[in-house]
Design an enzyme around this catalytic site. Structure first.
Site, PDB file in Angstrom:
ATOM      1  N   GLU A 273      38.913  94.802  44.593  1.00 27.70           N
ATOM      2  CA  GLU A 273      38.091  93.950  45.372  1.00 27.70           C
ATOM      3  C   GLU A 273      36.871  94.952  45.484  1.00 27.70           C
ATOM      4  OE1 GLU A 273      38.400  91.134  46.476  1.00 27.70           O
ATOM      5  OE2 GLU A 273      40.416  90.932  46.456  1.00 27.70           O
ATOM      6  N   CYS A 307      31.220  93.496  52.313  1.00 33.34           N
ATOM      7  CA  CYS A 307      30.990  93.117  51.027  1.00 33.34           C
ATOM      8  C   CYS A 307      30.674  91.761  50.744  1.00 33.34           C
ATOM      9  CB  CYS A 307      32.562  93.413  50.280  1.00 33.34           C
ATOM     10  SG  CYS A 307      33.873  92.536  51.036  1.00 33.34           S
TER      11      CYS A 307
END
Length: 517
Positions: A273, A307
């Site tokens: 990720e 993010c």
């Protein structure tokens, strides 16, 4: 700011317990052995004031390898435990998290700098994934498959994989661990966790809560969950150890480029990720009030350090002026300051290097023809604070295509939807995206195969704030991994195809004949 508001903030600040004192008291209440954790290797600091809360001992490579070996030994026992029984441990962990939500959420605020509601929200996310995984423990379904051979049965079964390594980032210091750990545990996998060196204290707190749940469970094998405090060396131990078949790593694209090939070299699984440079497209038919509120949270929430934070706003030329002026007013109205104060919406950046990166990006944007509104450094309590920045750009310059982990929102115009989709896709990252529209055709086009190329594509909500029921992750330089809901559990298991012959004969597949004389 009015005199009354100034006095209110001053009163709140005077009433706040010093950060270090409050954090240490929370750690003790949660059961962390501070004496055992203390050492000279790693300073756990609060971004609120920049002060050191506690100095910690880092795990050596030998200690990391030993923790992995203990986890592997635990795997040999845990894989034999029925999944619903494994789910009971996760259910108990959820109960411990519920009981400790206020303290753990506060600790997230003290160590990561999130405002109070976001700190509590992160712990709620942990509780939610525990609930989800507990139900999942009775639904690890395989398939029965059609076979061409009479008197045979063919099926798929799912088996525990082994030790799951988790490397997490500072911006979600506990939630990302829970996404991985809750699923891994019900799938039969022990977990060894290397938290960010910027947020080790929350990891120690979670480990103490897990120990409480394991004690209530009664017969969990030793070593089932472990925490490795430290920096690069601890992470490398997880990446390189042959008894860690899966590493879930959250961080920068540069980190993923270093980790991915090393895992591939030993045929281990990588669940990555990585970076996000998320855009939202605003169409002429968009509800601009809704768009404003969604964009404000997505771009300024967590001080732009998610993010999934909104970094690029691609607005149709017919509504850009109106929306931009509304954004300017919203950006000017938010309170930047100590995240423990109820009036604060934007807390600190994680450290001085993040603040410096923000200022460099703003200077580069100006040099590329951008108009910068906000972005000034704010002096608060010794931490790295800055006003969120709104930047009107003439085009998608290099600085726009590069992710800066800070509250900067670049605003650009477009004329046709194809142009907006091209701008959305013209970056290396592919995590999250949004479109704001009242036109069904525009929404469906953006979600189609020729639309957004991101792993998350939303309509009339921002790119951040994902729920645990859906698989989380992205494409391209974001890494391609998926965590949390949907069928993400399959990453933590190995699949076996089984064929059973109950016929007494031996027909071969594809009509092959092999008749012995």
């Amino acid at each position: 700011m009015s005199l009354a508001e100034t006095m209110d903030r001053s009163t709140q600040a005077a009433a706040l317990t010093p950060v270090r004192e409050e954090a240490l008291a929370i750690l003790q209440r949660l059961g962390v052995d501070l004496q055992a954790a203390a050492g000279p290797d790693l300073a756990a600091r609060s971004p609120i004031t920049g002060e050191t809360i506690l100095e910690l001992t880092a795990a050596s490579r030998a200690e990391a390898d030993a923790a992995i070996e203990r986890a592997h030994a635990a795997f040999l026992a845990w894989r034999e435990v029925p999944p619903p029984r494994r789910g009971e441990l996760v259910r108990l962990l959820g109960e411990e998290l519920r009981a400790a939500k206020a303290d753990l959420g506060r600790l997230v605020t003290l160590e990561a700098g999130k405002i109070a509601s976001e700190g509590l929200g992160e712990v709620q996310e942990m509780i939610d994934i525990c609930d989800y995984a507990t139900g999942l423990s009775r639904q690890l379904f395989g398939l029965t498959l059609a076979t061409e051979r009479p008197g045979h049965r063919m099926m798929e079964t799912w088996m525990p994989l082994g030790v799951a390594g988790v490397i997490s980032a500072f911006n979600f210091p506990v939630a990302v661990w829970s996404w991985n750990a809750a699923l891994a545990l019900v799938c039969g996998d022990p977990v060894v966790w290397k938290p960010s060196e910027k947020t080790p204290l929350t990891a120690l707190a979670v480990q103490a809560l897990f120990a409480r749940a394991a004690a209530r469970f009664g017969d969990a094998p030793a070593g089932l969950c472990a925490v490795l405090i430290g920096g690069r060396e601890a992470g490398e131990a997880l990446v390189e150890h042959p008894k860690v078949p899966l590493v879930s790593a959250t961080g920068s694209t540069a980190m993923g480029r270093a980790v991915g090939p090393r895992l591939a070299a030993r045929f281990a699984r990588a669940l990555l990720e990585l970076g996000g440079n998320n855009a939202a497209v605003v169409c002429p038919s968009a509800d601009l009030d809704l768009t404003l509120r969604a964009a404000a949270f997505a771009a300024m929430g967590t001080a732009g350090q998610r993010c999934t934070s909104l970094r690029r706003l691609i607005v149709h030329e017919s509504v850009e002026e109106r929306l931009f002026e509304a954004l300017k007013a919203a950006y000017a109205s938010v309170t930047v300051g100590d995240p423990r104060q109820t009036s604060t919406l934007v807390g600190p950046l994680i450290d001085a290097s993040a603040s410096q990166a923000m200022q460099r990006a703003l200077a580069e944007a100006e040099a590329a023809g951008g108009e910068v509104f906000g972005g000034e450094v704010v002096q608060v309590s010794g931490g790295a604070y800055a006003r969120p920045a709104l930047v009107r750009m003439p085009g998608q310059a290099e600085v726009v295509r590069r992710e800066t982990f800070a509250p900067i929102l670049y605003v650009m115009r477009y004329g046709e939807l194809d142009e907006a989709i091209a701008l959305n896709n013209a970056v290396g990252q592919g995590l999250s995206s949004s479109i704001f529209t009242g036109d069904l055709r525009e929404a469906e086009r953006f979600m189609s195969a020729s639309g957004s190329d991101c792993g998350i594509t939303n309509v009339n909500i921002g790119p951040s704030g994902a729920e645990i029921g859906g698989a989380f992750g992205g494409e391209k330089e974001t890494g391609g991994g998926r965590e949390a809901g949907s069928d993400s559990w399959k990453a933590y298991m190995r699949r076996a195809t089984n064929t059973v012959n109950f016929s007494g004969a031996l027909p071969l597949a594809q009509g092959v004949r092999f008749d012995l004389p």
